[in-house]
Design a protein around this motif. Structure first.
Motif, PDB file in Angstrom:
ATOM      1  N   PRO A  12       0.807  -1.233   0.000  1.00 42.39           N
ATOM      2  CA  PRO A  12       0.000   0.000   0.000  1.00 42.39           C
ATOM      3  C   PRO A  12       0.835   1.276   0.000  1.00 42.39           C
ATOM      4  O   PRO A  12       0.297   2.357  -0.257  1.00 42.39           O
ATOM      5  N   LEU A  13       2.130   1.167   0.300  1.00 43.88           N
ATOM      6  CA  LEU A  13       3.005   2.338   0.293  1.00 43.88           C
ATOM      7  C   LEU A  13       3.634   2.581  -1.077  1.00 43.88           C
ATOM      8  O   LEU A  13       4.401   3.537  -1.252  1.00 43.88           O
ATOM      9  N   GLY A  14       3.328   1.715  -2.043  1.00 44.82           N
ATOM     10  CA  GLY A  14       3.914   1.862  -3.368  1.00 44.82           C
ATOM     11  C   GLY A  14       5.286   1.237  -3.477  1.00 44.82           C
ATOM     12  O   GLY A  14       6.091   1.642  -4.328  1.00 44.82           O
ATOM     13  N   LEU A  15       5.573   0.243  -2.657  1.00 51.22           N
ATOM     14  CA  LEU A  15       6.870  -0.428  -2.670  1.00 51.22           C
ATOM     15  C   LEU A  15       6.659  -1.847  -3.191  1.00 51.22           C
ATOM     16  O   LEU A  15       5.948  -2.646  -2.582  1.00 51.22           O
ATOM     17  N   ASN A  16       7.265  -2.157  -4.332  1.00 47.30           N
ATOM     18  CA  ASN A  16       7.078  -3.458  -4.969  1.00 47.30           C
ATOM     19  C   ASN A  16       7.984  -4.510  -4.343  1.00 47.30           C
ATOM     20  O   ASN A  16       9.186  -4.279  -4.167  1.00 47.30           O
ATOM     21  N   CYS A  17       7.404  -5.643  -4.028  1.00 47.25           N
ATOM     22  CA  CYS A  17       8.148  -6.700  -3.341  1.00 47.25           C
ATOM     23  C   CYS A  17       8.614  -7.773  -4.309  1.00 47.25           C
ATOM     24  O   CYS A  17       7.955  -8.080  -5.304  1.00 47.25           O
ATOM     25  N   LEU A  18       9.766  -8.325  -4.011  1.00 46.00           N
ATOM     26  CA  LEU A  18      10.274  -9.517  -4.667  1.00 46.00           C
ATOM     27  C   LEU A  18      10.085 -10.655  -3.688  1.00 46.00           C
ATOM     28  O   LEU A  18      10.509 -10.563  -2.530  1.00 46.00           O
ATOM     29  N   ARG A  19       9.441 -11.732  -4.135  1.00 49.77           N
ATOM     30  CA  ARG A  19       9.063 -12.806  -3.221  1.00 49.77           C
ATOM     31  C   ARG A  19       9.597 -14.147  -3.712  1.00 49.77           C
ATOM     32  O   ARG A  19       9.970 -14.303  -4.876  1.00 49.77           O
ATOM     33  N   ASN A  20       9.582 -15.106  -2.813  1.00 51.66           N
ATOM     34  CA  ASN A  20       9.895 -16.485  -3.155  1.00 51.66           C
ATOM     35  C   ASN A  20       8.682 -17.340  -2.826  1.00 51.66           C
ATOM     36  O   ASN A  20       8.193 -17.336  -1.692  1.00 51.66           O
ATOM     37  N   PHE A  21       8.179 -18.046  -3.846  1.00 53.66           N
ATOM     38  CA  PHE A  21       7.030 -18.925  -3.668  1.00 53.66           C
ATOM     39  C   PHE A  21       7.420 -20.350  -4.022  1.00 53.66           C
ATOM     40  O   PHE A  21       8.220 -20.577  -4.948  1.00 53.66           O
ATOM     41  N   PRO A  22       6.853 -21.327  -3.329  1.00 52.20           N
ATOM     42  CA  PRO A  22       7.128 -22.719  -3.673  1.00 52.20           C
ATOM     43  C   PRO A  22       6.765 -22.986  -5.138  1.00 52.20           C
ATOM     44  O   PRO A  22       5.764 -22.484  -5.643  1.00 52.20           O
ATOM     45  N   ALA A  23       7.589 -23.746  -5.800  1.00 57.64           N
ATOM     46  CA  ALA A  23       7.417 -24.121  -7.208  1.00 57.64           C
ATOM     47  C   ALA A  23       7.739 -22.961  -8.142  1.00 57.64           C
ATOM     48  O   ALA A  23       8.486 -23.115  -9.116  1.00 57.64           O
ATOM     49  N   ALA A  24       7.203 -21.773  -7.872  1.00 54.24           N
ATOM     50  CA  ALA A  24       7.437 -20.626  -8.762  1.00 54.24           C
ATOM     51  C   ALA A  24       8.836 -20.055  -8.591  1.00 54.24           C
ATOM     52  O   ALA A  24       9.414 -19.490  -9.524  1.00 54.24           O
ATOM     53  N   GLY A  25       9.407 -20.178  -7.390  1.00 57.12           N
ATOM     54  CA  GLY A  25      10.734 -19.631  -7.135  1.00 57.12           C
ATOM     55  C   GLY A  25      10.696 -18.142  -6.840  1.00 57.12           C
ATOM     56  O   GLY A  25       9.716 -17.619  -6.300  1.00 57.12           O
ATOM     57  N   ASN A  26      11.750 -17.440  -7.193  1.00 53.33           N
ATOM     58  CA  ASN A  26      11.853 -15.997  -6.940  1.00 53.33           C
ATOM     59  C   ASN A  26      11.155 -15.240  -8.062  1.00 53.33           C
ATOM     60  O   ASN A  26      11.484 -15.413  -9.242  1.00 53.33           O
ATOM     61  N   ILE A  27      10.214 -14.377  -7.677  1.00 52.80           N
ATOM     62  CA  ILE A  27       9.411 -13.679  -8.679  1.00 52.80           C
ATOM     63  C   ILE A  27       9.184 -12.234  -8.251  1.00 52.80           C
ATOM     64  O   ILE A  27       9.373 -11.864  -7.087  1.00 52.80           O
ATOM     65  N   VAL A  28       8.777 -11.417  -9.232  1.00 52.01           N
ATOM     66  CA  VAL A  28       8.353 -10.042  -8.965  1.00 52.01           C
ATOM     67  C   VAL A  28       6.896 -10.093  -8.527  1.00 52.01           C
ATOM     68  O   VAL A  28       6.056 -10.668  -9.218  1.00 52.01           O
ATOM     69  N   TRP A  29       6.577  -9.467  -7.386  1.00 50.88           N
ATOM     70  CA  TRP A  29       5.239  -9.568  -6.810  1.00 50.88           C
ATOM     71  C   TRP A  29       4.705  -8.164  -6.462  1.00 50.88           C
ATOM     72  O   TRP A  29       4.234  -7.902  -5.369  1.00 50.88           O
ATOM     73  N   GLY A  30       4.843  -7.254  -7.422  1.00 46.84           N
ATOM     74  CA  GLY A  30       4.334  -5.900  -7.225  1.00 46.84           C
ATOM     75  C   GLY A  30       4.414  -5.128  -8.521  1.00 46.84           C
ATOM     76  O   GLY A  30       5.287  -5.391  -9.354  1.00 46.84           O
ATOM     77  N   ALA A  31       3.487  -4.190  -8.725  1.00 43.36           N
ATOM     78  CA  ALA A  31       3.435  -3.450  -9.992  1.00 43.36           C
ATOM     79  C   ALA A  31       2.963  -2.018  -9.772  1.00 43.36           C
ATOM     80  O   ALA A  31       2.107  -1.520 -10.502  1.00 43.36           O
TER      81      ALA A  31
END
Length: 531
Positions: A390-409
């Protein structure tokens, strides 16, 4: 009508079409500005692969994060990069010069670009064989004694260049012009002095072994000082088209990355000056480009990220910040895991998404995988992500199977409290794409008669371009009328505008906003008795 109707019969006349195709511009050409091992300074170089970066700028270098960012860009789907090398001259008293110099038996040479890489150069002068010299001298209009051969070698990389039948007198083979056009290693400053040939090496010995058969660098150079904010946007750089403003020499770029260059906690190349982030964002607004901002090294957890988002001194709609940093093996440290800025990798993801889905698709989600990582510097949970998004900060996350991904736009205008129409990255980048395309695609309008025939042509051509985007799925709406409009008539251009030489075109579109939150409602139902 044909110019002359001389005889009875049928005449054919070709009539120019009013249709002018408007072709969309590129969307993911990425500019990188920073420090490199060698290569041209303040001169943008267009690269199509990381191998090009290694050839022109020397590849990975322990003194700079630029090479790592470019590598990540191409590893994650980037296709075209523009790199600007900056050099901060070491002006301390008694400091080595920027460019290495060699006295090659009288011929003064200097390295083709600044940096200590030039200290590994060697040069050798050889005589031209008599059987060749006579013919070559006749063709060039010089004496046979004016001709010589020059060989240059970079002993660090093994790259060698050879220039045959060259001279210091005026001719088509004058050595300074030839080196300027063809050599990646050396230049020959004027005035030129004719050299003498080096002695032949001892039998069985390479010409590059020992100084009797060649000349080494006599004046060694330095790599200069670490970059500072003034290296990018200091006084006079804009007018001289240097520093960040060297990109003025480039026709178009869409994304901008400035890898970390400031020292922090005794480790070089960790941060970017917040004032430079604000200046770079403003420059991107002027050039209809988009800035990818790296998180500062001080953002070691969610609390410091939340507190530091305001430190950039900008809430530009043409910029976005990504957190946390990336963890990858560092080839310069025997493969040990190191921390790197994400700008290059994110730019690569944007380029890959543009190519596969279009600039209107958010460069985030399960498809937006980050390649080549061993992890992220700060693992984030859903609740922590919920504090930053909500602050406008895009997160990079790690999800099972998907791996490291961009999780914000979200752009830097993406803070919910700002309620900005430019909240989302794909909407802003789509608008920039349309603006740049129409700016370039309507140049033919200038100086045309400003009346209804011109307006009809504008509506036809701009409308055709917008309709092509609608067909591709760039807009919201089931019909063209719902998705976009193009207006150019007496309604938009008054007689006063016509008198002042102005034609007004209004273009609107209904953007597709990304589905940030997917809500699935589940309820129990009672079994209905069959009657």
């Amino acid at each position: 009508m044909p110019a002359t109707l001389a005889h009875p019969g049928v005449y054919i006349e070709e009539i120019p079409s009013t249709a002018r195709a408007i072709t969309g511009v590129a969307t993911s050409t990425t500019a990188f500005v920073g420090r490199a091992m060698h290569g041209p300074v303040d001169e943008p170089q267009t690269l199509g692969s990381y191998a090009d970066f290694e050839r022109v700028f020397g590849g990975l270098w322990k003194e700079s994060r630029l090479g790592f960012a470019v590598r990540d860009f191409f590893n994650n789907g980037g296709g075209k990069a523009i790199v600007v090398r900056l050099y901060n001259t070491n002006t301390a008293p008694g400091a080595p010069p920027a460019t290495a110099a060699i006295d090659a038996n009288g011929l003064q040479l200097r390295a083709a670009s600044p940096g200590s890489w030039g200290n590994s150069l060697r040069a050798r002068i050889e005589s031209v064989a008599a059987s060749i010299a006579t013919e070559a001298a006749a063709q060039l209009g010089v004496a046979t004694t004016d001709l010589f051969n020059l060989r240059v070698r970079d002993t660090r990389t093994g790259v060698e260049e050879e220039f045959r039948n060259v001279t210091v007198v005026e001719s088509a083979r004058r050595i300074d012009r030839l080196l300027e056009a063809q050599s990646r290693l050396v230049r020959a400053p004027t005035p030129l002095v004719a050299p003498t040939a080096h002695a032949a090496p001892a039998p069985g010995t390479s010409v590059w072994v020992g100084n009797t058969a060649n000349d080494a660098v006599g004046t060694p150079a330095s790599d200069g000082l670490p970059l500072v904010a003034n290296s990018f946007t200091g006084p006079g750089l804009a007018a001289a088209k240097k520093g960040l403003y060297a990109l003025e020499r480039v026709d178009l770029f869409n994304l901008l990355c400035i890898p970390p260059y400031l020292a922090a906690s005794g480790i070089a190349d960790q941060d970017v000056d917040p004032a430079l982030v604000a200046d770079a964002a403003k420059y991107c607004e002027d050039r209809r480009a988009f800035l990818i901002v790296d998180p500062p090294s001080t953002w070691i957890d969610v609390a410091t990220a939340k507190a530091g988002i305001t430190a950039f001194n900008t809430r530009s709609r043409n910029a976005a910040v990504y957190f946390p940093r990336l963890r990858q093996p560092n080839p310069l440290r025997d493969g040990l895991i190191d921390t790197f800025s994400p700008c290059g990798a994110v730019a690569g993801v944007m380029a890959r998404t543009d190519a596969s889905r279009g600039v209107w698709k958010a460069p985030a989600g399960l498809e937006a995988a980050l390649n080549g990582l061993s992890g992220l510097s700060v693992p984030l949970t859903d609740s922590e992500n919920g504090e930053l998004n909500p602050l406008g900060l895009n997160c990079l996350r790690n999800f099972p199977a998907a791996g490291n991904i961009v999780w914000g736009a979200r752009t830097l205008r993406g803070d919910d409290r700002l309620a900005s129409e430019w909240k989302y990255i794909p909407i802003r980048r789509l608008a920039l794409f349309i603006e740049e395309t129409l700016f370039r695609g309507t140049q033919w309008v200038v100086f045309e008669p400003n009346d209804e025939p011109l307006w009809a042509q504008i509506r036809l051509n701009v409308g055709a371009f917008m309709h092509s985007l609608f067909i591709d799925g760039a807009f919201q709406g089931a019909t063209p009328r719902e998705a976009y409009f193009v207006k150019c008539s007496h309604e938009t251009t008054t007689q006063t505008d016509i008198d002042n030489g102005i034609v007004n075109v209004e273009v609107g579109f209904a953007p597709l906003k990304p589905a940030e939150f997917v809500v699935i409602k589940i309820q129990q139902i009672a079994l209905q008795a069959q009657v």
